[in-house]
Design an enzyme around this catalytic site. Structure first.
Site, PDB file in Angstrom:
ATOM      1  N   LYS A  75       0.828  -1.206   0.000  1.00 39.66           N
ATOM      2  CA  LYS A  75       0.000   0.000   0.000  1.00 39.66           C
ATOM      3  C   LYS A  75       0.869   1.266   0.000  1.00 39.66           C
ATOM      4  O   LYS A  75       0.479   2.308  -0.514  1.00 39.66           O
ATOM      5  CB  LYS A  75      -0.891  -0.019   1.240  1.00 39.66           C
ATOM      6  CG  LYS A  75      -2.025   0.975   1.258  1.00 39.66           C
ATOM      7  CD  LYS A  75      -2.919   0.690   2.446  1.00 39.66           C
ATOM      8  CE  LYS A  75      -3.960   1.749   2.663  1.00 39.66           C
ATOM      9  NZ  LYS A  75      -4.794   1.447   3.846  1.00 39.66           N
ATOM     10  N   GLU A 176     -10.886   5.991   5.118  1.00 43.76           N
ATOM     11  CA  GLU A 176     -10.930   5.081   6.267  1.00 43.76           C
ATOM     12  C   GLU A 176     -11.582   5.712   7.505  1.00 43.76           C
ATOM     13  O   GLU A 176     -12.453   5.087   8.121  1.00 43.76           O
ATOM     14  CB  GLU A 176      -9.513   4.595   6.594  1.00 43.76           C
ATOM     15  CG  GLU A 176      -9.013   3.595   5.555  1.00 43.76           C
ATOM     16  CD  GLU A 176      -7.504   3.393   5.566  1.00 43.76           C
ATOM     17  OE1 GLU A 176      -6.835   3.876   6.503  1.00 43.76           O
ATOM     18  OE2 GLU A 176      -6.992   2.754   4.625  1.00 43.76           O
TER      19      GLU A 176
HETATM   20 MG    MG Z   1      -6.168   0.089   8.926  1.00 45.44          MG
END
Ligand code: MG
Ligand code: ADP
Length: 615
Positions: A75, A176
Site C-alpha cells: 500500500k 478510512e
Molecule cells: Mg487500517
C-alpha cells in the site's frame, strides 16, 4: 444460501498490514470470515520458486525467511514515484523496488519479473474476494474500498485499478476515518466533530471529521507513515535478542529461521500484554536447554511510550489545523489493532477528556463502515450521503507557464468547474491541455497529473477559438478533464492517469510553500499576465490596423506602431510596474480605437481578456 445475489456490494478495508471484507446482512453489518474463522487477511504476497504465490497468513509466515520474494506493505507503493519510495522507505521493505524505463512509477521486482503495486494489491484483493464469496456462497463483483484520507487522486486511482485487476468493480473509494465513523453510526441527525485515532501495524493516522446533516468533511489529517505495531514488536524483539545473546556469544549469528520465529513470538507477547500484566516465552534454539524470556506490561509501556507521545503530538497538530480544541470534540473513535494496547486507550482518553469508542473491534471497524456505505449504494439505506474534500487545487497551464486553478483546495467532492480559454498563436490546429495539482502560481512549482490534446482545429486567429474546459471530480476523488472547442465542436478528455502520489506531509509542505512563496509567486505571475496582455493587445490591434475599412491617418498608425514597439521592449524585460503602466495606457488608447471601429466583433477583439492556452 440465499442472501440476495447479483448486485451484492461488499465493503473492503485494504490495509497496509491486514485486509478484510464485510457486508450488511439482515442482522446488520458483519465480517466475512475465512473457512477457519479468521477475519484478518495479512496484506502479504509471497512468490514461490515454481511460479506460484501465497497470500495472507501463509505468505506472512515466509516474510523473514524469504524477504526478497515476499511483498508486504505494498500500500505504501500505490501510485508512487520510485524516488519517493526510495526516500521514504530506504531499505526497510526488504524486497526490490525499481522503476521501468517508460514510467517513473515504482514497481516490485521478484526474480526477473516486474509487478506494479496495483497487481500485488490485486492479489490481496483477489484473496479477500475469494474469502467473501466462500462466506456468502455466491460471486461478488462490486465493492466499496477504503483508503487513507490523505490519499491523492493517483493513489485512489491505483486502488481502483487494483480492484479491476482482481475482478472487482470499486463502486466507491471511501476514506478510512469516514468509514470508521459510519460504523459507529455517528452520521445521523448529529452535528459535530469526531476524531478518529488509527494506530495500525505500520502507520498512524489521526483525522478530524466534521459532520453536518449527515455529510462528512475531513477537516484535518496528521500522522506518521512509519509508526505502528511493527515498531512495538521490534522493541520486544530487541529485548529477546538481548536475552539470547546473554546465553550464546554476543557475536553469534542467529539463523533467519530463528529470527522469524522470534519476531512472530514478540508480536504474540505484545498481544498478551494487552490482556495481562506479564508474559513469557521459552526460546528453543537447539541448545542444551531453552532460553526463558519474561516481560512485564510496565516494561513494555516504558519502551513504547515515546512513540505514543508522538501520536498525541500529531493529534494536537490535527486539532489545531481543524481549528478545534480537545473539549470541542464530540466523539473519539479508536481504530487499528494497536489501539487494543491499554496504554493507548488511557492516553487518548486523558488527552480528550472523554472515553473513546472501543465497542467495535478496532481492526474491523473500517471494513464494517465500508459495508454500510456499500449497503447505501446497493439501495439498502437511502439516508446517507458521503462527501469528502479535495486536498490540493486542480487546474491547467496557461500561456507563459501560469497555473489556472479551476477547482480550489478544500472543495467538497463531487466538484465541477468550467472555464473558457482561447489560443495564443494564430492558426493553431491543436491545443494541449496540461493538468496540474498544487497551490502555487506557476505550473513549474505544481505537480503534473496528465496531459491531452485537442487536435484537428480549423486554423483560426489567436484568441478566436472558444475552448471550454471542464473539471469533474467524482465522489471518489477521480478527476475527469474535458476540453471542447465551441466553434468546431471538437472535444477531448482524460481521466487523470496515475502519476506519483503524495503523502499528507507533502500536502502540508506544498501548502506551506505556497504561503511562503506567495509574494514572489504573485510578482512572477503578474509579469506573465502582463506579457500575455501586451501580446494580446498587440495582435488584436495589428489585426484592426490591417483592416482595409479602418480609416487611420498615417500619424495615427505611426503613433500606434511606436506604442506597440515599446510594449514589445517592456515585455522582454522584468519591470512589472513599467509594463503595467504601458499596458494600461495603451488599453485606454485602443479603447478609443475600439469606439471608432465598426462592428461588435472588432470591439470584442480589442477587449478580449480571456486566458490563453499554450501553443
Ligand atoms: Mg487500517
Ligand atoms: P493496518 O490498518 O495497518 O492494516 P491493523 O489495524 O490490522 O493494521 O493492525 C495491525 C496491528 O495491530 C499489528 O501490529 C498487530 O500486532 C496489532 N495488534 C492486533 N491485536 C493487538 C493486541 N491485542 N494488542 C496489541 N497490538 C495488537
Amino acid at each position: 444460501m440465499s442472501e440476495k445475489t447479483g448486485d451484492v456490494v461488499i465493503g473492503i478495508d485494504l490495509g497496509t498490514t491486514n485486509s478484510l471484507a464485510a457486508i450488511v446482512g439482515k442482522d446488520g453489518p458483519r465480517i466475512l470470515t475465512r473457512e477457519d474463522g479468521a477475519a484478518l487477511i495479512p496484506s502479504v504476497v509471497s512468490f514461490l520458486d515454481d511460479g506460484g504465490h501465497l497470500v495472507g497468513e501463509e505468505a506472512r509466515a515466509r516474510s523473514v525467511t524469504h524477504p526478497r520474494s515476499t511483498v508486504h506493505s505494498v500500500k505504501r507503493l500505490m501510485g508512487q514515484h520510485l524516488e519517493e519510495v526510495r526516500r521514504r522507505e530506504g531499505d526497510r521493505l526488504g524486497y526490490e523496488v525499481v522503476a521501468t524505463e517508460d514510467s517513473e512509477l515504482a514497481r516490485v521486482r521478484i526474480g526477473d519479473k516486474l509487478y506494479t503495486p496495483q497487481e500485488i494489491s490485486a492479489l490481496v484483493l483477489r484473496e479477500v474476494k475469494r474469502v467473501a464469496e466462500q462466506a456468502l456462497g455466491h460471486e461478488v463483483e462490486q465493492a466499496v474500498i477504503t483508503v487513507p484520507a490523505y490519499f491523492d487522486d493517483s493513489q485512489r486511482q491505483a486502488t481502483r485499478d487494483a480492484a479491476r485487476i482482481a475482478g472487482l468493480q470499486a463502486l466507491r473509494i471511501v476514506n478510512e476515518p469516514t468509514a470508521a465513523a459510519l460504523a459507529y453510526g455517528l452520521d445521523t441527525s448529529r452535528e459535530g466533530t469526531v476524531v478518529v485515532y488509527d494506530l495500525g501495524g505500520g502507520t498512524f493516522d489521526v483525522s478530524v471529521l466534521k459532520i453536518t446533516q449527515g455529510v462528512y468533511k475531513v477537516a484535518a489529517t496528521a500522522g506518521d507513515t512509519h509508526l505502528g505495531g511493527d515498531d512495538f514488536d521490534h522493541e520486544i524483539m530487541d529485548r529477546i535478542l538481548h536475552a539470547v545473546r546473554d546465553h550464546v556469544s554476543a557475536t553469534a549469528t542467529i539463523p533467519v529461521e530463528a529470527l522469524q520465529q522470534i519476531r512472530l513470538s514478540a508480536e504474540g507477547l505484545k498481544r498478551q500484554l494487552s490482556e495481562r500484566q506479564d508474559a513469557h516465552l521459552e526460546i528453543d534454539l537447539g541448545l542444551d536447554e531453552p532460553i526463558a524470556f519474561r516481560i512485564t506490561r510496565q516494561e513494555f509501556e516504558a519502551a513504547v511510550r515515546p512513540r505514543l507521545d508522538e501520536t498525541l503530538a500529531c493529534c494536537r497538530a490535527a486539532l489545531k489545523d481543524a481549528g478545534v480544541t480537545p473539549d470541542q470534540v464530540d466523539e473519539v473513535v479508536l481504530v487499528g489493532g494497536s489501539t487494543r494496547i491499554p496504554l493507548v486507550r488511557a492516553l487518548v482518553e486523558e488527552m480528550f477528556g472523554r472515553t473513546p469508542h472501543t465497542e467495535l473491534d478496532p481492526d474491523r471497524v473500517v471494513a464494517l463502515g465500508a459495508a454500510i456505505q456499500a449497503d447505501v449504494l446497493s439501495g439498502g439505506n437511502k439516508d446517507l450521503l458521503l462527501l469528502d474534500v479535495i486536498p490540493l487545487s486542480l487546474g491547467i497551464e496557461t500561456v507563459g507557464g501560469a497555473f489556472a486553478k479551476l477547482v480550489t483546495r478544500n472543495s467538497t467532492v463531487p466538484a465541477r468547474a468550467t472555464e473558457m480559454f482561447s489560443t495564443s498563436v494564430d492558426d493553431q490546429t491543436s491545443i494541449e491541455i496540461n493538468v496540474f495539482q498544487g497551490e502555487r502560481e506557476l505550473v513549474r512549482d505544481c505537480r503534473p497529473l496528465g496531459a491531452f490534446k485537442l487536435r484537428g482545429l480549423p486554423g483560426m486567429p489567436a484568441g478566436l477559438p472558444r475552448v471550454e474546459v471542464t473539471f469533474l471530480v467524482d465522489a471518489d476523488g477521480v478527476l475527469t478533464v474535458k476540453a471542447r472547442e465551441q466553434r468546431s465542436e471538437l472535444e477531448a478528455s482524460i481521466d487523470v492517469v496515475p502519476s506519483h502520489g503524495l503523502t499528507r506531509d507533502e500536502v502540508k509542505d506544498i501548502i506551506r510553500d505556497s504561503i511562503k512563496e506567495a509574494r514572489s509567486d504573485f510578482a512572477a505571475r503578474e509579469l506573465i499576465e502582463l506579457r500575455n496582455k501586451a501580446h494580446n493587445l498587440a495582435t488584436g490591434t495589428r489585426r484592426v490596423l490591417a483592416m482595409p475599412e479602418m480609416p487611420f491617418t498615417d500619424a495615427q498608425r505611426k503613433d500606434i506602431e511606436d506604442d506597440l514597439a515599446r510594449l514589445d521592449t517592456l515585455s522582454k524585460g522584468e519591470d512589472v510596474a513599467a509594463l503595467r503602466e504601458a499596458c494600461d495606457a495603451f488599453g485606454d488608447k485602443t479603447q478609443a480605437l475600439a469606439d471608432q471601429a465598426i462592428g461588435e466583433a472588432i470591439k470584442a477583439e480589442l477587449n478580449r481578456e480571456q486566458s490563453r492556452l499554450p501553443s
